[in-house]
Design a protein around this motif. Structure first.
Motif, PDB file in Angstrom:
ATOM      1  N   ALA A 104      32.071  32.473  33.836  1.00 33.83           N
ATOM      2  CA  ALA A 104      31.854  33.936  33.888  1.00 33.83           C
ATOM      3  C   ALA A 104      33.079  34.633  34.490  1.00 33.83           C
ATOM      4  O   ALA A 104      33.411  35.763  34.119  1.00 33.83           O
ATOM      5  N   TYR A 105      33.760  33.928  35.409  1.00 34.02           N
ATOM      6  CA  TYR A 105      34.910  34.566  36.083  1.00 34.02           C
ATOM      7  C   TYR A 105      36.003  34.980  35.090  1.00 34.02           C
ATOM      8  O   TYR A 105      36.752  35.908  35.340  1.00 34.02           O
ATOM      9  N   LEU A 106      36.045  34.286  33.936  1.00 33.24           N
ATOM     10  CA  LEU A 106      37.069  34.626  32.932  1.00 33.24           C
ATOM     11  C   LEU A 106      36.768  35.967  32.254  1.00 33.24           C
ATOM     12  O   LEU A 106      37.600  36.494  31.517  1.00 33.24           O
ATOM     13  N   PHE A 107      35.563  36.484  32.474  1.00 33.25           N
ATOM     14  CA  PHE A 107      35.138  37.732  31.829  1.00 33.25           C
ATOM     15  C   PHE A 107      34.972  38.864  32.839  1.00 33.25           C
ATOM     16  O   PHE A 107      34.430  39.913  32.516  1.00 33.25           O
ATOM     17  N   LEU A 108      35.426  38.638  34.076  1.00 27.67           N
ATOM     18  CA  LEU A 108      35.244  39.676  35.097  1.00 27.67           C
ATOM     19  C   LEU A 108      35.963  40.968  34.722  1.00 27.67           C
ATOM     20  O   LEU A 108      35.481  42.066  35.021  1.00 27.67           O
ATOM     21  N   ASP A 109      37.121  40.841  34.047  1.00 29.33           N
ATOM     22  CA  ASP A 109      37.829  42.061  33.630  1.00 29.33           C
ATOM     23  C   ASP A 109      36.924  42.905  32.724  1.00 29.33           C
ATOM     24  O   ASP A 109      36.863  44.130  32.850  1.00 29.33           O
ATOM     25  N   GLN A 110      36.189  42.226  31.833  1.00 33.55           N
ATOM     26  CA  GLN A 110      35.273  42.946  30.937  1.00 33.55           C
ATOM     27  C   GLN A 110      34.152  43.629  31.730  1.00 33.55           C
ATOM     28  O   GLN A 110      33.754  44.749  31.432  1.00 33.55           O
ATOM     29  N   ALA A 111      33.649  42.923  32.737  1.00 32.13           N
ATOM     30  CA  ALA A 111      32.558  43.482  33.539  1.00 32.13           C
ATOM     31  C   ALA A 111      33.009  44.766  34.242  1.00 32.13           C
ATOM     32  O   ALA A 111      32.315  45.792  34.211  1.00 32.13           O
ATOM     33  N   LYS A 133      35.428  46.714  33.383  1.00 41.07           N
ATOM     34  CA  LYS A 133      35.694  47.772  32.398  1.00 41.07           C
ATOM     35  C   LYS A 133      34.388  48.384  31.882  1.00 41.07           C
ATOM     36  O   LYS A 133      34.359  49.537  31.470  1.00 41.07           O
ATOM     37  N   CYS A 134      33.319  47.604  31.862  1.00 41.50           N
ATOM     38  CA  CYS A 134      32.038  48.136  31.363  1.00 41.50           C
ATOM     39  C   CYS A 134      31.386  49.099  32.362  1.00 41.50           C
ATOM     40  O   CYS A 134      30.578  49.949  31.983  1.00 41.50           O
ATOM     41  N   ARG A 159      39.664  39.961  43.613  1.00 38.50           N
ATOM     42  CA  ARG A 159      40.965  40.025  42.927  1.00 38.50           C
ATOM     43  C   ARG A 159      40.879  40.946  41.702  1.00 38.50           C
ATOM     44  O   ARG A 159      41.713  41.828  41.507  1.00 38.50           O
ATOM     45  N   VAL A 160      39.824  40.775  40.903  1.00 41.29           N
ATOM     46  CA  VAL A 160      39.720  41.590  39.680  1.00 41.29           C
ATOM     47  C   VAL A 160      39.367  43.035  40.037  1.00 41.29           C
ATOM     48  O   VAL A 160      39.838  43.973  39.381  1.00 41.29           O
ATOM     49  N   SER A 161      38.598  43.224  41.100  1.00 45.94           N
ATOM     50  CA  SER A 161      38.257  44.603  41.494  1.00 45.94           C
ATOM     51  C   SER A 161      39.532  45.368  41.859  1.00 45.94           C
ATOM     52  O   SER A 161      39.714  46.521  41.452  1.00 45.94           O
ATOM     53  N   ILE A 162      40.440  44.717  42.577  1.00 43.53           N
ATOM     54  CA  ILE A 162      41.695  45.377  42.981  1.00 43.53           C
ATOM     55  C   ILE A 162      42.497  45.765  41.731  1.00 43.53           C
ATOM     56  O   ILE A 162      42.997  46.887  41.621  1.00 43.53           O
ATOM     57  N   LEU A 163      42.553  44.835  40.776  1.00 41.89           N
ATOM     58  CA  LEU A 163      43.314  45.111  39.542  1.00 41.89           C
ATOM     59  C   LEU A 163      42.777  46.336  38.798  1.00 41.89           C
ATOM     60  O   LEU A 163      43.501  47.009  38.076  1.00 41.89           O
ATOM     61  N   HIS A 164      41.470  46.596  38.970  1.00 46.51           N
ATOM     62  CA  HIS A 164      40.856  47.716  38.250  1.00 46.51           C
ATOM     63  C   HIS A 164      40.655  48.955  39.121  1.00 46.51           C
ATOM     64  O   HIS A 164      39.957  49.894  38.717  1.00 46.51           O
TER      65      HIS A 164
END
Ligand SMILES: C[S@@+](CC[C@H](N)C(=O)[O-])C[C@H]1O[C@@H](n2cnc3c(N)ncnc32)[C@H](O)[C@@H]1O
Length: 290
Positions: free
Chosen positions: A212-219, A221-222, A251-256
């Motif tokens: 699931a971690y590979l799809f966190l960017d999608q989450a 963005k949704c 990490r992904v939250s910071i990127l977004h």
């Protein structure tokens, strides 16, 4: 006497005493009072007694029409495993009932675990009226259906699944439970299909511990620009149950451009020796609004 004690009691004459304690302490029953199948994992030292064990299960659970043995771990994108019929009719398609929901499925062709019913209810209880929900990796639809049934005020539940057979059952299950219109079933890869819901969701559920971690960017963005909630599933070792999940989310939250706050972090089920499936629920805020 509990069902496992009864199982051991029934097997007392068939299995040597030193092996009785190895008789599985649990097994899955998929179905309902009208008809079910049992799925059991039998350790190597009990292989000679597997039919006796299966017959004992049928004796205890009168609704069980067939007992299958797990023959492999789950593999592949669809998360399927091999089974062997031990006793009974070769039934693989069944209607499972949980919390007032009917779920039709073929357990040899789709992922389904009756053990996760409580976890689905835990998520469904958190949903508020008016929410727009994304269920990634939706399978035959148990999360989407649990949510739409428990929270009739939910705006929409988008449910994306890549296995065409699981998708077909999800469509059928939405009809079986009269939840057409509330749930939007989508066939395809989350990475491709989620784009249509960017910026629209209040809550994203990610029930794929393997990856699931590979799809966190999608989450991220949704989620709506003002943020929302992510339910993130992950496999974790017992010495460090939640740290990795938190670091991945952070990490992904910071990127977004978001910040996160943990709402809950819990073990969902054991997966392998010292490895657990965990769920971390996080509130996601745009930076500066925490
Ligand atoms: C662990 S199962 C969970 C299924 C369902 N949510 C449940 O609880 O029964 C994960 C599901 O994700 C699906 N899947 C895997 N990769 C996917 C992807 N990239 N896009 C959409 N679905 C995917 C698999 O086919 C499988 O049905």
């Amino acid at each position: 006497m509990g069902p496992i004690m009864r199982l051991r009691e029934l097997l007392r004459d068939n299995i040597p005493p030193e092996l009785l304690s190895k008789v599985p302490s649990s097994f899955d029953v998929i179905g309902s009072r009208e008809g079910a199948v049992a799925i059991v994992e039998i350790p190597p030292e009990l292989q000679d007694y597997r039919v006796a064990i299966a017959k004992a299960i049928v004796k205890i659970h009168k609704n069980v029409k067939a007992v299958y043995e797990k023959k492999s771990g789950r593999t592949g994108v669809y998360r399927l495993r091999e089974y062997k019929l031990l006793v009974g009719d070769r039934i693989t398609e069944i209607i499972h009932k949980e919390h007032g929901i009917r779920l039709k499925l073929d357990f040899t062709k789709v992922y389904f675990s009756p053990r996760e019913a409580t976890e689905r209810q835990r998520i469904a209880r958190q949903v508020k009226p008016g929410e727009f929900i994304m269920v990634m990796f939706a399978g035959i639809g148990p999360y989407a259906l649990a949510i739409a049934k428990k929270q009739p005020g939910v705006k929409r539940v988008v449910a994306i699944e890549i296995n065409p057979i699981a998708y077909k059952y999800m469509v059928e299950n939405i009809k079986l439970n009269k939840l057409e219109g509330k749930i939007i079933p989508v066939l395809g890869d989350v990475r491709v299909k989620a784009t249509r819901w960017y910026g629209l969701c209040d809550r994203v559920i990610m029930p794929l511990p393997k990856g699931a971690y590979l799809f966190l960017d999608q989450a991220f963005k949704c989620l709506k620009p003002e943020g929302g909630v992510i339910h993130f599933y992950h496999w974790a070792s017992e010495d460090n149950l939640f740290e990795e999940a938190y670091r991945l989310l952070e990490r992904v939250s910071i990127l977004h451009g978001y910040s996160i706050r943990i709402l809950d972090a819990r073990i969902v089920s054991p997966y392998a020796p010292r490895i657990y499936k965990v769920c971390m629920d996080v509130m996601v805020y745009p930076n500066g609004f925490t």
